[in-house]
Scaffold this motif. Sequence first.
Motif, PDB file in Angstrom:
ATOM      1  N   ALA A   1       0.648  -1.635   0.247  1.00  0.00           N
ATOM      2  CA  ALA A   1       0.089  -0.095  -0.358  1.00  0.00           C
ATOM      3  C   ALA A   1       0.991   0.605  -0.057  1.00  0.00           C
ATOM      4  N   LYS A   2       0.242   2.599  -0.098  1.00  0.00           N
ATOM      5  CA  LYS A   2       0.700   3.787  -0.038  1.00  0.00           C
ATOM      6  C   LYS A   2       0.392   4.742   0.805  1.00  0.00           C
ATOM      7  N   ILE A   3       0.630   5.673   1.521  1.00  0.00           N
ATOM      8  CA  ILE A   3       0.316   6.845   1.991  1.00  0.00           C
ATOM      9  C   ILE A   3       1.318   7.607   1.416  1.00  0.00           C
TER      10      ILE A   3
ATOM     11  N   MET B   1     -10.236  -1.155   1.469  1.00  0.00           N
ATOM     12  CA  MET B   1     -11.022  -0.638   0.010  1.00  0.00           C
ATOM     13  C   MET B   1     -11.440   0.589  -0.334  1.00  0.00           C
ATOM     14  N   GLY B   2     -10.731   1.193  -0.379  1.00  0.00           N
ATOM     15  CA  GLY B   2     -11.546   2.285   0.064  1.00  0.00           C
ATOM     16  C   GLY B   2     -11.042   3.246   0.757  1.00  0.00           C
ATOM     17  N   ALA B   3      -9.720   2.989   0.825  1.00  0.00           N
ATOM     18  CA  ALA B   3      -8.618   3.711   1.933  1.00  0.00           C
ATOM     19  C   ALA B   3      -8.352   4.758   1.816  1.00  0.00           C
ATOM     20  N   GLY B   4      -7.877   4.579   0.738  1.00  0.00           N
ATOM     21  CA  GLY B   4      -7.256   6.329  -0.046  1.00  0.00           C
ATOM     22  C   GLY B   4      -5.067   5.481   0.662  1.00  0.00           C
ATOM     23  N   LEU B   5      -5.451   4.121   0.224  1.00  0.00           N
ATOM     24  CA  LEU B   5      -3.982   3.415   0.453  1.00  0.00           C
ATOM     25  C   LEU B   5      -3.963   2.800  -0.703  1.00  0.00           C
ATOM     26  N   ALA B   6      -4.431   2.920  -1.798  1.00  0.00           N
ATOM     27  CA  ALA B   6      -4.219   1.966  -3.320  1.00  0.00           C
ATOM     28  C   ALA B   6      -4.079   0.718  -3.807  1.00  0.00           C
ATOM     29  N   GLY B   7      -4.990  -0.118  -2.972  1.00  0.00           N
ATOM     30  CA  GLY B   7      -4.640  -1.285  -2.802  1.00  0.00           C
ATOM     31  C   GLY B   7      -5.540  -1.778  -4.235  1.00  0.00           C
ATOM     32  N   GLY B   8      -5.822  -1.371  -5.334  1.00  0.00           N
ATOM     33  CA  GLY B   8      -6.401  -1.897  -6.129  1.00  0.00           C
ATOM     34  C   GLY B   8      -5.130  -1.613  -6.484  1.00  0.00           C
ATOM     35  N   SER B   9      -4.788  -0.279  -7.062  1.00  0.00           N
ATOM     36  CA  SER B   9      -3.566   0.371  -8.149  1.00  0.00           C
ATOM     37  C   SER B   9      -2.363  -0.746  -7.773  1.00  0.00           C
ATOM     38  N   ALA B  10      -2.025  -1.186  -5.873  1.00  0.00           N
ATOM     39  CA  ALA B  10      -0.961  -2.472  -5.855  1.00  0.00           C
ATOM     40  C   ALA B  10      -1.216  -3.791  -5.927  1.00  0.00           C
ATOM     41  N   ASP B  11      -2.512  -4.080  -6.988  1.00  0.00           N
ATOM     42  CA  ASP B  11      -2.641  -5.553  -7.420  1.00  0.00           C
ATOM     43  C   ASP B  11      -2.508  -5.277  -8.755  1.00  0.00           C
ATOM     44  N   CYS B  12      -2.675  -4.192  -9.180  1.00  0.00           N
ATOM     45  CA  CYS B  12      -2.912  -4.201 -10.383  1.00  0.00           C
ATOM     46  C   CYS B  12      -1.409  -3.609 -10.632  1.00  0.00           C
TER      47      CYS B  12
ATOM     48  N   ASN C   1     -12.541  -5.012 -12.092  1.00  0.00           N
ATOM     49  CA  ASN C   1     -11.030  -5.199 -11.269  1.00  0.00           C
ATOM     50  C   ASN C   1      -9.278  -5.147 -11.172  1.00  0.00           C
ATOM     51  N   LEU C   2      -8.801  -4.378 -10.996  1.00  0.00           N
ATOM     52  CA  LEU C   2      -8.089  -3.835 -11.493  1.00  0.00           C
ATOM     53  C   LEU C   2      -6.772  -4.631 -11.556  1.00  0.00           C
ATOM     54  N   ALA C   3      -6.660  -5.745 -11.333  1.00  0.00           N
ATOM     55  CA  ALA C   3      -6.177  -6.284 -11.412  1.00  0.00           C
ATOM     56  C   ALA C   3      -5.954  -7.943 -12.952  1.00  0.00           C
TER      57      ALA C   3
ATOM     58  N   ALA D   1      -4.923 -14.761  -7.722  1.00  0.00           N
ATOM     59  CA  ALA D   1      -5.106 -14.599  -6.617  1.00  0.00           C
ATOM     60  C   ALA D   1      -5.121 -13.992  -6.555  1.00  0.00           C
ATOM     61  N   ILE D   2      -5.768 -13.076  -5.242  1.00  0.00           N
ATOM     62  CA  ILE D   2      -5.402 -12.277  -4.373  1.00  0.00           C
ATOM     63  C   ILE D   2      -5.317 -12.355  -3.107  1.00  0.00           C
ATOM     64  N   ASP D   3      -4.659 -12.371  -2.606  1.00  0.00           N
ATOM     65  CA  ASP D   3      -4.970 -12.319  -0.949  1.00  0.00           C
ATOM     66  C   ASP D   3      -5.030 -11.344  -0.301  1.00  0.00           C
ATOM     67  N   LYS D   4      -5.978 -10.539   0.509  1.00  0.00           N
ATOM     68  CA  LYS D   4      -5.904  -8.758   0.163  1.00  0.00           C
ATOM     69  C   LYS D   4      -5.979  -8.930   2.099  1.00  0.00           C
ATOM     70  N   GLN D   5      -5.059  -7.752   2.272  1.00  0.00           N
ATOM     71  CA  GLN D   5      -4.967  -7.228   3.053  1.00  0.00           C
ATOM     72  C   GLN D   5      -5.263  -5.524   3.203  1.00  0.00           C
TER      73      GLN D   5
ATOM     74  N   GLY E   1      -4.352  10.300   1.227  1.00  0.00           N
ATOM     75  CA  GLY E   1      -5.081  10.433  -0.004  1.00  0.00           C
ATOM     76  C   GLY E   1      -6.552  10.880   0.513  1.00  0.00           C
ATOM     77  N   SER E   2      -7.802   9.896  -0.623  1.00  0.00           N
ATOM     78  CA  SER E   2      -8.651  10.517  -0.333  1.00  0.00           C
ATOM     79  C   SER E   2      -9.281   9.897   1.030  1.00  0.00           C
ATOM     80  N   GLY E   3      -8.852   8.858   1.868  1.00  0.00           N
ATOM     81  CA  GLY E   3      -9.569   8.599   3.121  1.00  0.00           C
ATOM     82  C   GLY E   3      -9.750   7.451   2.406  1.00  0.00           C
TER      83      GLY E   3
HETATM   84  P1  ATP Z   1      -6.787   5.141  -3.719  1.00  0.00           P
HETATM   85  O1  ATP Z   1      -5.919   5.667  -2.682  1.00  0.00           O
HETATM   86  O2  ATP Z   1      -6.041   5.050  -5.744  1.00  0.00           O
HETATM   87  O3  ATP Z   1      -8.069   6.002  -3.994  1.00  0.00           O
HETATM   88  P2  ATP Z   1      -8.221   3.465  -3.064  1.00  0.00           P
HETATM   89  O4  ATP Z   1      -7.408   2.863  -1.060  1.00  0.00           O
HETATM   90  O5  ATP Z   1      -9.275   4.470  -2.150  1.00  0.00           O
HETATM   91  O6  ATP Z   1      -7.544   3.809  -3.947  1.00  0.00           O
HETATM   92  P3  ATP Z   1      -8.683   1.214  -3.675  1.00  0.00           P
HETATM   93  O7  ATP Z   1      -8.796   0.117  -2.365  1.00  0.00           O
HETATM   94  O8  ATP Z   1      -8.029   1.134  -3.946  1.00  0.00           O
HETATM   95  O9  ATP Z   1      -9.610   2.466  -2.757  1.00  0.00           O
HETATM   96  O10 ATP Z   1     -10.662   0.792  -4.596  1.00  0.00           O
HETATM   97  C1  ATP Z   1     -11.538   1.225  -4.900  1.00  0.00           C
HETATM   98  C2  ATP Z   1     -12.162   0.539  -5.548  1.00  0.00           C
HETATM   99  O11 ATP Z   1     -11.988   0.378  -6.824  1.00  0.00           O
HETATM  100  C3  ATP Z   1     -13.540  -0.483  -4.940  1.00  0.00           C
HETATM  101  O12 ATP Z   1     -14.691   0.284  -4.537  1.00  0.00           O
HETATM  102  C4  ATP Z   1     -13.282  -1.603  -6.057  1.00  0.00           C
HETATM  103  O13 ATP Z   1     -14.533  -1.562  -6.750  1.00  0.00           O
HETATM  104  C5  ATP Z   1     -12.341  -1.367  -6.875  1.00  0.00           C
HETATM  105  N1  ATP Z   1     -11.714  -2.352  -7.421  1.00  0.00           N
HETATM  106  C6  ATP Z   1     -11.004  -2.644  -8.569  1.00  0.00           C
HETATM  107  N2  ATP Z   1      -9.750  -3.483  -7.807  1.00  0.00           N
HETATM  108  C7  ATP Z   1      -9.317  -3.267  -7.308  1.00  0.00           C
HETATM  109  C8  ATP Z   1      -8.801  -3.973  -6.116  1.00  0.00           C
HETATM  110  N3  ATP Z   1      -7.776  -5.098  -7.099  1.00  0.00           N
HETATM  111  N4  ATP Z   1      -8.662  -4.216  -5.117  1.00  0.00           N
HETATM  112  C9  ATP Z   1      -9.827  -3.414  -4.345  1.00  0.00           C
HETATM  113  N5  ATP Z   1     -10.833  -2.498  -5.345  1.00  0.00           N
HETATM  114  C10 ATP Z   1     -10.277  -2.776  -6.322  1.00  0.00           C
END
Ligand code: ATP
Length: 313
Positions: free
Chosen positions: A10-12, A100-111, A67-69, A93-97, A267-269
């Motif tokens: 993840a990132k901050i 989501m929606g946390a401002g930590l770029a989880g989806g971007s990291a998987d991608c 899914n971004l991945a 296969a994504i082991d999610k730690q 990020g956006s929280g």
């Molecule tokens: P950022 O900091 O980049 O704004 P974020 O941490 O706020 O990201 P993410 O958890 O990356 O948000 O995901 C936001 C949305 O992306 C979710 O609503 C989810 O439906 C979608 N998404 C697509 N692929 C993934 C993935 N691999 N992991 C998590 N969310 C994903």
Amino acid sequence: MRSYSLLAPAKINLYLGIVGDRPDGFHELVMVLQSIGLADRVTITETTQPGIHLTCSDSEVPQDDTNLAYKAADLIYQRFPEVAKRQSGVSIAIDKQIPMGAGLAGGSADCAAVLVGMDLLWDLGLTQSELQTLAAELGSDIPFCVGGGTALATGRGELLDPLPDLDNLHLVLAKYRDLPVSTPWAYQTFRRTFGTEYPTTPDAFIAKQQALRSSQMLRAIADRNPDAIAQHLYNDLERVVLPEYPQVQALRDRFEAFGAMGTMMSGSGSTVFALCKTASQAEGLKIQMESAFNDPDLELWVTQFRSTGIQIL
Ligand code: ATP
């Protein structure tokens, strides 16, 4: 069957300044991004069954082509059709730690992990810069997630300048499980609320960009000075997210009251982080937060800065 397991950190945001509107409808940003130890694990494997197959340990995460991945694998299939013809399918296969929606770029990291994984699986021999160019097509934070570490990110966030490593800092992350914040909502609300302050001429735009780029945060990082880094944390999006989500403000207030070196929303929280000099200070702060809030919905993590992005396990 060949297979690779990758760590996707993840990132901050240590700094997030909004310059104004770009002609493409995005915001022009000046950010300092930092990789942290909290990470997903992404395993990518060749399969005899054609196509892209995705599973995720968290059932809330989309497991289809949104899914971004998945999109990362799809992009590689499209860009390398000759190689794709010789290959069959891939399973991801994504082991999610990372929440989501946390401002930590989880989806971007998987991608980013899937781009790196596909490059390895198909022996494409892509350079980091080629991987980051592909990453930029999929999202603004993804090029950073490939290389990670500490970086100045400008443009939409895709233009990167590396900064000195800061792997000696520790942090506590706090996030309410059921409180995601939508990134598009945060930026649109910022524009609606503060759009009248945006620069209206090219000269004013460049001047604001320069002012944000010469922030004291960059000096603090160049000096690798933890106290100054903690003192100069900044995030424009707090101006819209904190008034709307008092729970996020409360986390930030408590971190401050408990004497964190510095605290800020990422990020956006909705994650709030607090910086600490040592791992034991971070553990202590986590315990204080747990007993102050005593809320099973509040998740807390102790982690530290990382100097790398996607890592092969
Ligand atoms: P950022 O900091 O980049 O704004 P974020 O941490 O706020 O990201 P993410 O958890 O990356 O948000 O995901 C936001 C949305 O992306 C979710 O609503 C989810 O439906 C979608 N998404 C697509 N692929 C993934 C993935 N691999 N992991 C998590 N969310 C994903």
